[in-house]
Design a protein around this motif. Structure first.
Motif, PDB file in Angstrom:
ATOM      1  N   LEU A 151       7.979   1.053   2.203  1.00 55.14           N
ATOM      2  CA  LEU A 151       7.873   2.565   2.945  1.00 55.14           C
ATOM      3  C   LEU A 151       7.048   2.912   1.366  1.00 55.14           C
ATOM      4  O   LEU A 151       5.320   3.674   1.554  1.00 55.14           O
ATOM      5  CB  LEU A 151       8.789   3.274   2.789  1.00 55.14           C
ATOM      6  CG  LEU A 151       9.895   3.230   4.299  1.00 55.14           C
ATOM      7  CD1 LEU A 151      10.522   4.381   4.794  1.00 55.14           C
ATOM      8  CD2 LEU A 151       8.496   3.169   6.135  1.00 55.14           C
ATOM      9  N   GLU A 152       7.480   2.512   0.475  1.00 55.80           N
ATOM     10  CA  GLU A 152       7.415   3.401  -0.552  1.00 55.80           C
ATOM     11  C   GLU A 152       5.668   2.833  -1.430  1.00 55.80           C
ATOM     12  O   GLU A 152       4.925   1.728  -1.143  1.00 55.80           O
ATOM     13  CB  GLU A 152       8.492   2.726  -2.032  1.00 55.80           C
ATOM     14  CG  GLU A 152       7.908   2.772  -3.356  1.00 55.80           C
ATOM     15  CD  GLU A 152       8.398   4.617  -3.586  1.00 55.80           C
ATOM     16  OE1 GLU A 152       8.010   4.978  -4.208  1.00 55.80           O
ATOM     17  OE2 GLU A 152       9.399   5.393  -2.893  1.00 55.80           O
ATOM     18  N   SER A 153       5.207   3.479  -2.064  1.00 52.27           N
ATOM     19  CA  SER A 153       3.833   3.091  -2.324  1.00 52.27           C
ATOM     20  C   SER A 153       4.118   2.185  -3.745  1.00 52.27           C
ATOM     21  O   SER A 153       4.964   1.995  -4.731  1.00 52.27           O
ATOM     22  CB  SER A 153       3.480   4.372  -3.509  1.00 52.27           C
ATOM     23  OG  SER A 153       2.654   5.414  -2.565  1.00 52.27           O
ATOM     24  N   LYS A 154       2.977   0.568  -3.723  1.00 54.20           N
ATOM     25  CA  LYS A 154       3.042  -0.183  -4.199  1.00 54.20           C
ATOM     26  C   LYS A 154       3.366   0.389  -6.151  1.00 54.20           C
ATOM     27  O   LYS A 154       2.728   1.223  -6.303  1.00 54.20           O
ATOM     28  CB  LYS A 154       1.920  -1.077  -4.747  1.00 54.20           C
ATOM     29  CG  LYS A 154       2.043  -1.734  -2.938  1.00 54.20           C
ATOM     30  CD  LYS A 154       1.424  -3.112  -2.782  1.00 54.20           C
ATOM     31  CE  LYS A 154      -0.061  -3.009  -2.753  1.00 54.20           C
ATOM     32  NZ  LYS A 154      -1.197  -3.562  -2.605  1.00 54.20           N
ATOM     33  N   ARG A 155       4.251  -0.230  -6.710  1.00 59.08           N
ATOM     34  CA  ARG A 155       4.123  -0.254  -8.292  1.00 59.08           C
ATOM     35  C   ARG A 155       4.207  -2.112  -8.446  1.00 59.08           C
ATOM     36  O   ARG A 155       4.266  -2.718  -8.941  1.00 59.08           O
ATOM     37  CB  ARG A 155       5.667   0.091  -8.718  1.00 59.08           C
ATOM     38  CG  ARG A 155       5.792   1.521  -8.658  1.00 59.08           C
ATOM     39  CD  ARG A 155       7.637   2.164  -8.277  1.00 59.08           C
ATOM     40  NE  ARG A 155       7.953   3.383  -8.416  1.00 59.08           N
ATOM     41  CZ  ARG A 155       7.568   4.740  -8.990  1.00 59.08           C
ATOM     42  NH1 ARG A 155       7.652   4.682 -10.130  1.00 59.08           N
ATOM     43  NH2 ARG A 155       8.134   5.773  -8.699  1.00 59.08           N
ATOM     44  N   ASN A 156       3.447  -2.092 -10.319  1.00 60.30           N
ATOM     45  CA  ASN A 156       3.917  -3.277 -11.071  1.00 60.30           C
ATOM     46  C   ASN A 156       4.117  -2.589 -12.367  1.00 60.30           C
ATOM     47  O   ASN A 156       4.323  -1.490 -12.942  1.00 60.30           O
ATOM     48  CB  ASN A 156       2.348  -3.527 -11.123  1.00 60.30           C
ATOM     49  CG  ASN A 156       1.117  -3.544 -11.488  1.00 60.30           C
ATOM     50  OD1 ASN A 156       1.471  -3.068 -13.007  1.00 60.30           O
ATOM     51  ND2 ASN A 156       0.461  -2.637 -10.977  1.00 60.30           N
TER      52      ASN A 156
END
Length: 317
Positions: A71-76
């Motif tokens: 569900l969460e927005s993608k991070r890197n």
């Protein structure tokens, strides 16, 4: 022989963990599954193959997992590991993705566990998306595992991504919540603060990277960017308590391959906060047993640093 299944988001410390596993004489790496995290999934796949190539282990199957969280927005973590996840030092002769297996990572996890019931040690060093989907596909999957080792979460509410959240759990809080709620196999967790307190001296790091071999040369190249960042006064002050070389993912892997590595641990029920404004993704430790959860995990407290040093040296020789 210990049978390991590695679930990674291959950045620099995942690469170090993979190389330790491949250099451990008592370990058979059955497969590597890849997930979004330190860098976009396409980079994770390429990076994993690069690590296997330098270790002459391209026969180990690599599976493509999820490119985004539930569900969460993608991070890197491109600011630390480099935009490609391996220090932005590309290899023109890197293996091609045609070497990847056709089967999806979560399905492969379930299949491998069925093939080796109660023998597979699963080591997860990235966001837990693949693991969360695997238990949805087969609710009995965790019971087929021998053990689960995780690098992620925190025990003192000190974050490295949000105020109270560690990167791997914040990158997919729902997945972390599902895994900690539904995986009832023996579970060991190397948290962010623990890894900080267990950091190795920079003098060891310098000695380690001075070794002369193809693997050591590879390690020097891919770590140059992150080492510069980690040694900066700003990073040492704001992120790492106590300072030093902190190969986060390596701690979970080292514990999985060496039963004598963990010296002290706590046994406690845990969960992950999903709703808090400042605490979403934070791991919660229930020492008061208010959650009334039957399954408890082992939180690493202290480890044998000398064993870790030997593993790191063996990995690049």
């Amino acid at each position: 022989m210990k049978k390991l299944l590695l679930d990674v988001d291959t950045g620099v410390d995942d690469a170090q963990a993979i190389m330790i596993a491949l250099s451990s004489p008592n370990v058979e790496v059955l497969a590597i599954t890849c997930c979004h995290g330190n860098t976009p999934l396409d980079n994770v796949l390429k990076n994993t193959l690069r690590v296997l190539k330098v270790c002459n282990k391209l026969d180990i199957p690599v599976y493509k997992g999820f490119s985004k969280p539930l569900l969460e927005s993608k991070r890197n973590a491109g600011d630390y590991h480099g935009m490609d996840g391996l220090g932005d030092v590309p290899d023109p002769d890197a293996p091609g993705v045609e070497l990847l297996q056709k089967e999806a990572a979560a399905q492969a996890m379930v299949k491998i566990a069925k093939q080796h019931p109660e023998e597979v040690i699963l080591v997860a060093t990235g966001p837990l998306t693949n693991l969360a989907v695997a238990v949805q596909l087969d609710p009995s999957f965790p019971k087929k595992l021998k053990a689960l080792y995780i690098m992620g979460g925190n025990n003192d509410s000190r974050g490295n991504t949000t105020v109270c959240g560690e990167f791997n759990f914040v990158a997919d809080p729902e997945a972390a919540h599902i895994v900690l709620d539904r995986y009832n196999c023996p579970t060991y967790i190397a948290t962010w603060e623990f890894s900080c307190r267990s950091s190795l001296p920079w003098s060891f790091c310098d000695e380690w990277l001075s070794h002369k071999s193809e693997k050591a040369n590879f390690m020097r190249k891919i770590t140059a960017l992150s080492m510069k960042k980690a040694r900066s006064a700003e990073y040492q002050k704001e992120v790492i308590a106590g300072g030093g070389f902190n190969p986060c993912d390596v701690f979970a892997l080292a514990a999985a391959v060496d039963d004598k590595f963990i010296k002290e641990k706590d046994e406690v029920a845990v969960t992950v906060e999903l709703d808090g404004k400042h605490t979403r993704g934070m791991m919660v430790l229930d020492y008061m047993e208010l959650l009334q959860k039957q399954h408890k995990v082992f939180i690493m407290k202290t480890v044998d640093s000398e064993r870790l040093k030997k593993m790191l040296i063996k990995a690049i020789n």
